[in-house]
Design an enzyme around this catalytic site. Structure first.
Site, PDB file in Angstrom:
ATOM      1  N   SER A   1      68.148   3.666 -50.813  1.00 48.97           N
ATOM      2  CA  SER A   1      68.233   2.252 -50.469  1.00 48.97           C
ATOM      3  C   SER A   1      67.355   2.006 -49.254  1.00 48.97           C
ATOM      4  O   SER A   1      67.049   2.935 -48.491  1.00 48.97           O
ATOM      5  CB  SER A   1      69.687   1.886 -50.140  1.00 48.97           C
ATOM      6  OG  SER A   1      69.778   0.616 -49.527  1.00 48.97           O
TER       7      SER A   1
ATOM      8  N   TYR B   1      77.848   3.556 -45.697  1.00 51.10           N
ATOM      9  CA  TYR B   1      76.917   3.521 -46.830  1.00 51.10           C
ATOM     10  C   TYR B   1      75.492   3.809 -46.352  1.00 51.10           C
ATOM     11  O   TYR B   1      74.778   4.627 -46.952  1.00 51.10           O
ATOM     12  CB  TYR B   1      76.977   2.161 -47.509  1.00 51.10           C
ATOM     13  CG  TYR B   1      75.921   1.939 -48.569  1.00 51.10           C
ATOM     14  CD1 TYR B   1      76.096   2.431 -49.860  1.00 51.10           C
ATOM     15  CD2 TYR B   1      74.746   1.241 -48.283  1.00 51.10           C
ATOM     16  CE1 TYR B   1      75.123   2.229 -50.841  1.00 51.10           C
ATOM     17  CE2 TYR B   1      73.774   1.030 -49.250  1.00 51.10           C
ATOM     18  CZ  TYR B   1      73.973   1.529 -50.521  1.00 51.10           C
ATOM     19  OH  TYR B   1      73.006   1.337 -51.481  1.00 51.10           O
TER      20      TYR B   1
END
Length: 318
Positions: free
Chosen positions: A152, A165
């Protein structure tokens, strides 16, 4: 082999007839990647904890005999081994393995439960490690293969509202770089690609605020980036491409400059001020992901409750 138009450019590889496996392939990026690979003439094994949905996805994608659905718990090494073995038994030796499965609960770190953090580490980190440990020996023995890890932009930039995360995705980026370097040092002809999307229009990003200057992307855009990297291997895949520019600029800016840039683009509130009313179903499903289901309901309630309700009560005293 070189490109006729540009002798210095590599000739894109042909994907037709090759075989791929995708973790978390029943929905979102995984499903669209399966669709894109099938369109290239590849065979695809979809692995997912939700086998019924994986079967429905395989049926929706069509391509009879070219796509199969298999059960997979990425946190369980035995399940991962069975997934890869079954995929190869039914479709043939794997040429591509895509570590896609992951979860992204939203909330401030101070409100996160230990079980919620552990679940993200189990799925986002150990799931990737389990996939790589299972496939890399096979790739090495065959002197070829392509490992694709879905990270990401949060793996390059700290993102408020998803601290744990972001930490798991930083791990995926750094670990992928290290593994690629080890393979190159040992002369093993296996490719590694790390995909770093911005906020993608999937259930995972429901309720997120828009970021200025960054194109809105869908799971099909990420799938296109993966296909491109399989044809002409490269490590970094940013979706959209401007994300790579943003990462480079951020890397050379001092801390104050990075914070100002984040405010200017509203990247600092994209997830921190997400509309949690739109995330209830996803947060509950993420909280129920294995291997820790005991606290699932309470974790989901904590993540979707108003911020003031999620803060732990202050103890009286000093």
């Amino acid at each position: 082999m070189l490109n006729a138009r540009n002798p210095m450019a590599p000739q894109p590889r042909t994907l037709f007839g090759r075989t791929a496996a995708i973790t978390g392939g029943a929905r979102g990026i995984g499903r669209e990647t399966a669709r894109a690979l099938l369109a290239e003439g590849m065979r695809v094994a979809i692995g997912d904890i939700d086998l019924d949905l994986a079967k429905a996805t395989a049926a929706e994608l069509g391509h009879d005999g070219q796509v199969i659905a298999l059960p997979l718990d990425v946190t369980d090494p035995t399940s991962m081994e069975a997934f890869v073995a079954d995929a190869e038994e039914q479709l043939g030796p794997l040429d591509v393995f895509i570590n896609n499965a992951g979860i992204m609960p939203i909330g401030r770190f101070r409100d996160e439960t230990p079980a919620g953090a552990a679940r993200q580490v189990d799925i986002n980190i150990h799931g990737v490690l389990n996939g790589a440990r299972t496939i890399l020996p096979r790739f090495t023995a065959r002197h070829g293969g392509h490992l694709v890890n879905i990270a990401s932009m949060a793996g390059k930039l700290g993102v408020p509202g998803t601290a744990t995360y972001a930490g798991t995705k930083h791990f995926v980026v750094g670990w992928s770089e290290s593994v690629l370097s080890e393979l190159r040092h040992d002369g093993i002809p296996v490719d590694v690609t790390c995909v770093m999307p911005a906020v993608v229009r999937t259930e995972l990003s429901a309720g997120a605020k828009a970021t200025r200057g960054v194109k809105d992307v869908g799971p099909d855009d990420v799938a296109d980036g993966i296909v491109s990297a399989l044809k002409v291997p490269r490590f970094d895949v940013f979706v959209p491409r401007i994300g790579g520019t943003a990462a480079k600029i951020s890397a050379v800016l001092p801390r104050r400059g990075r914070e100002l840039l984040a405010r200017a683009t509203k990247a600092d509130v994209t997830l921190l001020e997400a509309d949690t009313s739109k995330r209830g179903a996803y947060e509950l499903r993420a909280a129920q992901s294995p291997p820790r289901q005991v606290q699932a309901a309470s974790d989901a309630d904590a993540l979707t409750a108003p911020a003031e309700a999620r803060r732990p009560a202050e103890e009286p005293g000093a």
